[in-house]
Scaffold this motif. Sequence first.
Motif, mmCIF file in Angstrom:
data_model
loop_
_atom_site.group_PDB
_atom_site.id
_atom_site.type_symbol
_atom_site.label_atom_id
_atom_site.label_comp_id
_atom_site.label_asym_id
_atom_site.label_seq_id
_atom_site.Cartn_x
_atom_site.Cartn_y
_atom_site.Cartn_z
ATOM 1 N N PRO A 1 10.486 -33.969 22.239
ATOM 2 C CA PRO A 1 10.035 -33.356 20.982
ATOM 3 C C PRO A 1 8.658 -32.699 21.075
ATOM 4 C CG PRO A 1 11.072 -35.456 20.525
ATOM 5 C CD PRO A 1 10.959 -35.343 22.022
ATOM 6 N N GLU B 1 7.400 -29.133 19.638
ATOM 7 C CA GLU B 1 6.356 -29.115 18.608
ATOM 8 C C GLU B 1 5.204 -28.193 18.986
ATOM 9 O OE1 GLU B 1 7.488 -33.723 17.476
ATOM 10 O OE2 GLU B 1 5.530 -33.276 18.341
ATOM 11 N N LEU C 1 6.350 -24.713 18.148
ATOM 12 C CA LEU C 1 6.399 -24.498 16.694
ATOM 13 C C LEU C 1 5.004 -24.337 16.109
ATOM 14 C CD1 LEU C 1 9.154 -27.156 15.816
ATOM 15 C CD2 LEU C 1 9.443 -24.674 15.890
ATOM 16 N N ALA D 1 4.070 -30.098 12.710
ATOM 17 C CA ALA D 1 5.496 -30.076 13.047
ATOM 18 C C ALA D 1 5.888 -31.358 13.755
ATOM 19 C CB ALA D 1 5.824 -28.875 13.930
ATOM 20 N N VAL E 1 9.509 -32.910 15.596
ATOM 21 C CA VAL E 1 10.897 -32.705 15.995
ATOM 22 C C VAL E 1 11.552 -34.063 16.198
ATOM 23 C CG1 VAL E 1 12.417 -31.802 17.802
ATOM 24 C CG2 VAL E 1 10.452 -30.447 17.018
ATOM 25 N N ALA F 1 13.679 -30.117 12.873
ATOM 26 C CA ALA F 1 12.230 -30.006 12.763
ATOM 27 C C ALA F 1 11.764 -30.227 11.330
ATOM 28 C CB ALA F 1 11.760 -28.637 13.257
ATOM 29 N N PRO G 1 15.647 -25.989 17.029
ATOM 30 C CA PRO G 1 16.028 -26.895 15.931
ATOM 31 C C PRO G 1 17.218 -26.339 15.156
ATOM 32 C CG PRO G 1 13.655 -26.526 15.974
ATOM 33 C CD PRO G 1 14.250 -25.531 16.920
ATOM 34 N N PHE H 1 15.863 -27.411 9.497
ATOM 35 C CA PHE H 1 14.442 -27.475 9.185
ATOM 36 C C PHE H 1 14.253 -28.199 7.852
ATOM 37 C CE2 PHE H 1 14.796 -23.919 12.079
ATOM 38 C CZ PHE H 1 13.664 -24.038 12.873
#
Length: 505
Positions: free
Chosen positions: A382, A386, A389, A398, A400, A414, A468, A471
Amino acid sequence: MMSPLHQAGLNYPDATAIEVTITGDNTGLNSRISYARLSGLVLHLVHHLQTQGVKQGDIVACVSHNNIEMICLYWACIDAGWIFLPLSPRFADVQINQLIERFKLQWLWTDTPSKKTTIKINHWLDIDLSKILPQTNCNSVEVSANIASNIILTSGSSGTPKAAVHCLINHLSSAKGAATFIALEQSDAWLLSLPLFHIGGLAIIHRCTLAGACIVLRNATQSLAEQLQDSSITHVSLVPTQAIQILQQQPAALNNISALLLGGGVIEPALIEALQRQHINAYTSYGMTEMSSQITTTKANLSGHHGRPLPSRLLRLKEGVIWVKGECLFLGYLTDQGLSLPLDDQGWFCTHDKGLLDSEGQLSILGRVDNMFICGGENIHPEQLEAVLLSHPNVAQAIVFAIADATFGHLPAAIIDYCPIDNSHSVEVNHSATFNTHEMTVEAIDIHAVNLQLSQLVESKLARFKRPRQFFTWPHQVVSSGLKVPRKSIIEAIQSTICASKKVL
């Protein structure tokens, strides 16, 4: 060995140990406490609390923001053989009561009188430093440096807080090793920008005391940037979001800083670039509570590595996982059965962090082992997603996580803290600071369009299967009690919402 505080009182009696801004009378004056005065305050406080009944080996808890009383209480615990347990003021009273029951706490001090009506403790401690007369004669005080001296609660990314127990040697070894990379002199002043219930805050206390340097308390009437700009602070420890906010609001506030130590979160290349453009002497580090703060440290760099281990630390990789040991390694976790120190047969402690060492031994962090999940036979970390993102200008935070899928086993999803783009400042940092997002609404943002951009961004940087599939909007009702994002609580809040929506359907 001699108490480091009282040694500082003898070596640097007139040097400023603590600087605090007096705000009660609206004068904004600075009060400075010398090492000789601080030494005397602690000696009197030990005697005062002993008369209240505190005995060697007792856990002495406190619920407070950083202040002189907390610093004195910590050093009093070192002198008397008590165990210092600072608790976050952000903890709900019911949570504090649970901790009192869990650790069978008998002694508690707080700077918030209203808490005395809701917190259930057998003995409230009375600390009034104003009643202690000035003392100029410093004494050498022998202390036991290898016994338990403090407890720091740490939950990492999940679960019930673990109680990490340290001894004085752990902290002193950490501070001495840190000083070999980030120089600290008697004339320097380090802002206590991190709470003392966090290992980073406690580390500042030891670094400054060994060097005879000044500890500067936060001025609640000023923003962090304003205090940095208006004072003679030379050293500061910041999490990345704090640095981003300062660069956006008052970038000149960091111009006179000799050393900026970054840690506690993902450090984006854009932040490093912004600091380099202003010629700010910034460092990044990898550390953890169990190793008494820093493990590795290096100059902030665009390669993304965090340097090599500092003195008194050893680090190795086993199957890509970081293991550590050395004088900084804590005594263990406090459990119902006593101290528990999970080591392998060679004395190594598993950090559960995935790492990579380059040809020069520089460490890069890949993420947490316990956050990893498998999607269609592929490992998903993750933290890697992240970081991508977070490079989007509409993303402040963020997380995940994995959602179950009948075909692939798990799919990445996410949780996004959306924020408007702030173009009002000339310093280019890749996203807006998280501090203001609670006051912002996301209605002005086309979330659907942002999510589409985020999917495309992940595909362009990593691989399509890592994008992802869903969301979710950040649940701001989940409050953090520390510096790190309460990852598990955030994910649980979203999962509860998902379950509730399925029941409705």
